[in-house]
Design an enzyme around this catalytic site. Structure first.
Site, PDB file in Angstrom:
ATOM      1  CG  ASN A   1      46.847  16.467   5.611  1.00 38.02           C
ATOM      2  OD1 ASN A   1      46.372  15.290   5.778  1.00 38.02           O
ATOM      3  ND2 ASN A   1      46.335  17.497   6.410  1.00 38.02           N
ATOM      4  CD1 TRP A   2      47.956  13.133   0.147  1.00 34.52           C
ATOM      5  CD2 TRP A   2      47.981  10.892  -0.086  1.00 34.52           C
ATOM      6  NE1 TRP A   2      48.677  12.738  -0.879  1.00 34.52           N
ATOM      7  CE2 TRP A   2      48.907  11.334  -0.929  1.00 34.52           C
ATOM      8  CE3 TRP A   2      47.709   9.394  -0.132  1.00 34.52           C
ATOM      9  CZ2 TRP A   2      49.866  10.639  -1.569  1.00 34.52           C
ATOM     10  CZ3 TRP A   2      48.492   8.597  -0.789  1.00 34.52           C
ATOM     11  CH2 TRP A   2      49.462   9.146  -1.765  1.00 34.52           C
ATOM     12  CE  LYS A   3      43.225  18.581   4.848  1.00 36.41           C
ATOM     13  NZ  LYS A   3      42.327  19.510   4.942  1.00 36.41           N
TER      14      LYS A   3
ATOM     15  CG  HIS B   1      45.313  19.657  10.127  1.00 38.70           C
ATOM     16  ND1 HIS B   1      44.042  19.953   9.973  1.00 38.70           N
ATOM     17  CD2 HIS B   1      46.075  20.018   8.947  1.00 38.70           C
ATOM     18  CE1 HIS B   1      43.753  20.579   8.630  1.00 38.70           C
ATOM     19  NE2 HIS B   1      45.024  20.421   8.104  1.00 38.70           N
TER      20      HIS B   1
ATOM     21  CD  GLU C   1      40.821  19.738   8.280  1.00 37.36           C
ATOM     22  OE1 GLU C   1      41.236  18.430   8.003  1.00 37.36           O
ATOM     23  OE2 GLU C   1      40.952  20.369   7.229  1.00 37.36           O
TER      24      GLU C   1
ATOM     25  CD  GLU D   1      48.002  23.524   7.419  1.00 37.32           C
ATOM     26  OE1 GLU D   1      48.214  23.268   6.344  1.00 37.32           O
ATOM     27  OE2 GLU D   1      47.443  22.877   8.242  1.00 37.32           O
TER      28      GLU D   1
ATOM     29  N   GLY E   1      41.135  24.641   2.558  1.00 38.99           N
ATOM     30  CA  GLY E   1      39.915  24.144   1.813  1.00 38.99           C
ATOM     31  C   GLY E   1      38.985  25.187   1.262  1.00 38.99           C
TER      32      GLY E   1
ATOM     33  CB  SER F   1      43.801  27.768  -0.299  1.00 41.45           C
ATOM     34  OG  SER F   1      42.374  27.493   0.207  1.00 41.45           O
TER      35      SER F   1
ATOM     36  N   GLY G   1      46.657  20.248   1.102  1.00 44.97           N
ATOM     37  CA  GLY G   1      45.545  19.393   1.379  1.00 44.97           C
ATOM     38  C   GLY G   1      45.247  19.088  -0.061  1.00 44.97           C
ATOM     39  N   GLY G   2      44.088  19.764  -0.507  1.00 43.04           N
ATOM     40  CA  GLY G   2      43.180  19.383  -1.563  1.00 43.04           C
ATOM     41  C   GLY G   2      44.076  19.165  -2.805  1.00 43.04           C
TER      42      GLY G   2
HETATM   43  C1  PEP Z   1      45.406  21.661   5.208  1.00 42.62           C
HETATM   44  O1  PEP Z   1      44.312  21.176   5.380  1.00 42.62           O
HETATM   45  O2  PEP Z   1      46.514  21.200   5.800  1.00 42.62           O
HETATM   46  C2  PEP Z   1      45.348  22.397   3.631  1.00 42.62           C
HETATM   47  C3  PEP Z   1      46.509  23.093   3.562  1.00 42.62           C
HETATM   48  O3  PEP Z   1      44.413  22.075   3.085  1.00 42.62           O
HETATM   49  P1  PEP Z   1      44.168  22.949   1.732  1.00 42.62           P
HETATM   50  O4  PEP Z   1      45.500  22.840   0.742  1.00 42.62           O
HETATM   51  O5  PEP Z   1      43.092  21.979   0.988  1.00 42.62           O
HETATM   52  O6  PEP Z   1      43.655  24.172   1.944  1.00 42.62           O
END
Ligand code: PEP
Length: 244
Positions: free
Chosen positions: A8-10, A92, A94, A159, A165, A204, A225-226
């Site tokens: 997920n490149w957000k 999600h 967010e 999640e 994050g 994470s 994500g990251g």
């Molecule tokens: C996400 O937001 O879907 C996610 C898993 O982020 P991260 O891997 O950065 O925790």
């Protein structure tokens, strides 16, 4: 079934950066896990062109329930399909937090995504307060029953909001317990079809913890994500996944 490693490149990557990342992923992707990247809307078509015919699928990060109309700033499921997407992330945390999306609204989006031929990845997960209060399974149970329509055929991502994050992850026991709970809920809601729904873990995930997390029971893959913004990290996580 091979595990799915989804990025997920957000709200990251200008088009040229997204194209460069897609090229690196295409060049480095080995056999094994199924791979998916979800770029921002502005880069989706360009990334889909780069990845066409590769092992890496492309998805959107959200869609509106309507197919078209007066919805400024929104994007429809048929538009995502048209841009080359096969999947879409819905609900999600967010979006639930920053845009006030309820599970009922997420369910409408899931219906629209399936009608457009997209595979929805529906996110659920508790906040830190909910876990501290012992309400994590109740929260996730409500999100599942509220967000998933009758006859759901898609993917669920667990999640925990506090793990996104933050560099923190639940313990392996906590992940295994929640995935077991989600599997039981899916089977209760959808019978045999619910037993086939892949359940991703997200929050994470990094190259260093991927193997342990992906080896737990009822893990259908990971939503990243990251670490999905760096080709080497995403490919290392993919390399830790079970190829089926
Ligand atoms: C996400 O937001 O879907 C996610 C898993 O982020 P991260 O891997 O950065 O925790």
């Amino acid at each position: 079934m091979p595990q799915l490693i989804a990025g997920n490149w957000k709200m990251h990557k200008l088009r040229a950066e997204a194209i460069a990342l897609a090229r690196d992923l295409r060049a480095g992707a080995g056999a094994g896990a199924n791979l998916l990247v979800c770029p921002p809307f502005t880069a989706l078509a360009a990334v889909a062109d780069i990845l066409a015919g590769s092992r890496i699928a492309v998805g959107g990060q959200d869609c509106h329930p309507a197919t078209q109309g007066a919805h400024t700033g929104d994007i429809s499921a048929p538009m995502l399909r048209d841009a080359g997407a096969s999947h879409v992330i819905l609900g999600h945390s967010e979006r639930r937090q920053n845009h006030g999306e309820t599970s009922e609204f997420v369910r409408e989006k899931v219906v629209a995504a399936i009608a457009a031929g997209l595979t929805p990845i529906v996110c659920v997960g508790e906040t830190a307060d909910q876990r501290q209060g012992g309400a994590e399974t109740e929260t996730v149970g409500w999100q599942l029953s509220g967000s998933l329509p009758e006859g759901f055929a898609g993917i669920v991502a667990y999640e925990p909001v506090w793990a996104i994050g933050s560099g923190k992850t639940p313990t392996e026991d906590e992940v295994a317990a929640m995935h077991g709970f989600i599997r039981a809920e899916l089977a209760r809601q959808f019978g045999d079809a619910g037993r086939a729904v892949p359940i991703l873990y997200g929050g994470s995930v990094k190259p260093a913890n991927a193997k342990a997390l992906l080896g737990l029971p009822e893990i259908g893959g990971a939503l990243i994500g990251g670490a999905s913004l760096i080709a080497a990290d995403f490919l290392a996580i993919a390399g830790a996944a079970l190829g089926g």
